[in-house]
Scaffold this motif. Structure first.
Motif, PDB file in Angstrom:
ATOM      1  N   SER A  63       0.650  -1.214  -0.054  1.00 30.20           N
ATOM      2  CA  SER A  63      -0.079  -0.023  -0.083  1.00 30.20           C
ATOM      3  C   SER A  63       0.673   1.329   0.072  1.00 30.20           C
ATOM      4  O   SER A  63       1.815   1.537   0.707  1.00 30.20           O
ATOM      5  N   ARG A  66      -1.057   3.151   3.372  1.00 27.47           N
ATOM      6  CA  ARG A  66      -1.029   2.899   4.551  1.00 27.47           C
ATOM      7  C   ARG A  66      -0.088   3.619   5.511  1.00 27.47           C
ATOM      8  O   ARG A  66      -0.211   4.112   6.487  1.00 27.47           O
ATOM      9  N   THR A 295       0.336  -4.921   3.597  1.00 27.44           N
ATOM     10  CA  THR A 295      -1.059  -4.878   4.153  1.00 27.44           C
ATOM     11  C   THR A 295      -1.347  -6.126   4.833  1.00 27.44           C
ATOM     12  O   THR A 295      -2.432  -6.451   5.297  1.00 27.44           O
ATOM     13  N   ARG A 296      -0.370  -7.298   4.817  1.00 30.50           N
ATOM     14  CA  ARG A 296      -0.918  -8.502   5.443  1.00 30.50           C
ATOM     15  C   ARG A 296       0.400  -9.479   5.644  1.00 30.50           C
ATOM     16  O   ARG A 296       1.535  -8.911   4.934  1.00 30.50           O
ATOM     17  N   GLU A 307       2.664  -7.991   8.197  1.00 30.64           N
ATOM     18  CA  GLU A 307       1.965  -6.799   7.873  1.00 30.64           C
ATOM     19  C   GLU A 307       2.278  -5.527   8.901  1.00 30.64           C
ATOM     20  O   GLU A 307       2.791  -5.636   9.573  1.00 30.64           O
ATOM     21  N   ASP A 308       2.426  -4.559   7.801  1.00 28.09           N
ATOM     22  CA  ASP A 308       2.893  -3.244   8.247  1.00 28.09           C
ATOM     23  C   ASP A 308       4.539  -3.078   7.945  1.00 28.09           C
ATOM     24  O   ASP A 308       5.085  -1.964   8.427  1.00 28.09           O
TER      25      ASP A 308
END
Length: 401
Positions: A63, A66, A295-296, A307-308
């Protein structure tokens, strides 16, 4: 050099030189590299062109929205305005906004600007040629994109310097020459936002080809751009359209000075200006990297990511990728093919690419025609930034041809 010595976050390192040695080492030994940060979460440094293209075309897993576009992590309050920039949007929001904004960058709009850009270049050349010695960055490389962007939007000439100063403070947030604190960057953003709002409020009676008029009267699927969205786009355009083209032009001339045989080829054959423009863009790569955020939990070519997790897509590295380019460290204005990623790749490919290409091409055509015996006369100073590959000063001496 060993992998343990690689530090792509080091601002002072980028101010001294472009970190090509470190990037080349990563491409060879660990193209998906777990990179520590001095005061924050680590990130994955992505250095191969194919990997960068794959990630860029998969916004579902990687992303822009995000975490924003830079490696520093922000709280929700600071992330909110960052996410209003098209640069940091994901589909479907990005798709709608891009369709709207693209109305201002049609081939017809760019063609209409060509005569005015040529006039601007002639005015700049007429002013500097009698001088014989200038700082090329301030006098030429910064001046032309500033004029073009301001005129595109409809900014009065009396305010051009305001835009120049704001963009320096926004993009040079890590360079003490342009600002003294992060807070100053926020203030510059707010001032630029307010200026955009004033342009919107005074939009009555504007020309039909004025970007404000075009954007505020465009619709996609019955939806128009809001004033807040326009303000955010104006901020992005003022910085991205101004700074990146400025730095491509500056780095392009420096490359020509370091490779005088290529400058001579352009002077002898102006028809090479199109391929020379592409090589200047590949060589300079004004945006060093762009961030994506996972994102996952996923596996990317054998590497487990959470994720992140942060990823830095190093365009600077992709444009020297030995698997993409033959002899990538050779500056060759006849290079073909030249599939560089200086404008990004995928859905975030730069909307202003045609305009930037036009500015670079017309300027170098004019310089090759009207200037000779160009030489560097002093220190070339680089921007202290790991995000923008900028040159602050490029003192030159020359003669009128």
């Amino acid at each position: 050099m060993k992998l343990a010595d690689v530090d792509l976050y080091n601002l002072d390192g980028w101010a001294e030189r472009v970190l090509h040695d470190e990037l080349a080492l990563l491409r060879r030994e660990q193209p998906v590299f777990h990179h520590e940060m001095p005061n924050g979460r680590p990130f994955w440094a992505i250095t191969k062109a194919d990997h960068i293209a794959e990630i860029s075309k998969n916004p579902k897993d990687f992303s822009s929205w995000r975490g924003g576009s830079t490696l520093d992590d922000y709280g929700d309050e600071d992330l909110f305005p960052i996410r209003q920039l098209m640069l940091n949007m994901d589909p479907p929001q990005h798709s709608k906004f891009r369709k709207l904004v693209s109305r201002g960058f049609t081939p017809r709009m760019v063609r209409l600007m060509e005569t005015r850009i040529r006039d601007d270049i002639d005015e700049i050349m007429d002013r500097i040629l009698p001088l014989g010695e200038i700082d090329f960055v301030r006098t030429v490389a910064a001046e032309l994109p500033l004029r073009v962007i301001c005129r595109l939007v409809g900014i009065p000439e009396s305010d051009f310097q305001l835009i120049f100063d704001w963009s320096n403070r926004l993009i040079g947030f890590d360079d003490p020459e342009f600002q003294t604190s992060v807070e100053d960057s926020r203030i510059a953003a707010m001032e630029l936002w307010q200026y955009a709002q004033e342009l919107v409020e005074g939009r009555g009676g504007r020309r039909a080809d004025d970007l404000i008029h075009v954007l505020l009267n465009a619709e996609v699927d019955g939806e128009a751009i809001t004033e807040a969205e326009f303000n955010a786009f104006f901020l992005l355009l003022s910085v991205a359209g101004n700074e990146t083209t400025r730095n491509s032009i500056s780095s392009g001339l420096l490359a020509m000075l370091e490779h005088p045989d290529q400058w001579q080829r352009l002077a002898d054959d102006p028809t090479l200006s199109h391929s020379a423009t592409e090589e200047i863009l590949r060589w300079s790569t004004p945006v060093i990297y762009m961030r994506r955020t996972c994102t996952r939990d996923l596996n990317f070519h054998g590497i487990d990511m959470k994720e992140d997790d942060k990823l830095a897509l190093f365009y600077m590295s992709a444009n020297r990728d030995e698997e993409r380019f033959e002899d990538p460290f050779r500056f060759d204005i006849t290079r073909s093919p030249n599939e560089h990623v200086a404008f990004g790749v995928g859905e975030h490919f730069c909307l202003g690419s045609s305009l930037a290409r036009l500015e670079i091409r017309l300027l170098f055509e004019a310089m090759a025609e009207r200037m000779t015996d160009i030489e560097c006369t002093g220190e070339v100073r680089r921007l202290r930034s790991n995000f923008i590959a900028g040159i602050k000063t490029l003192p030159i001496r020359f003669k009128a041809r």
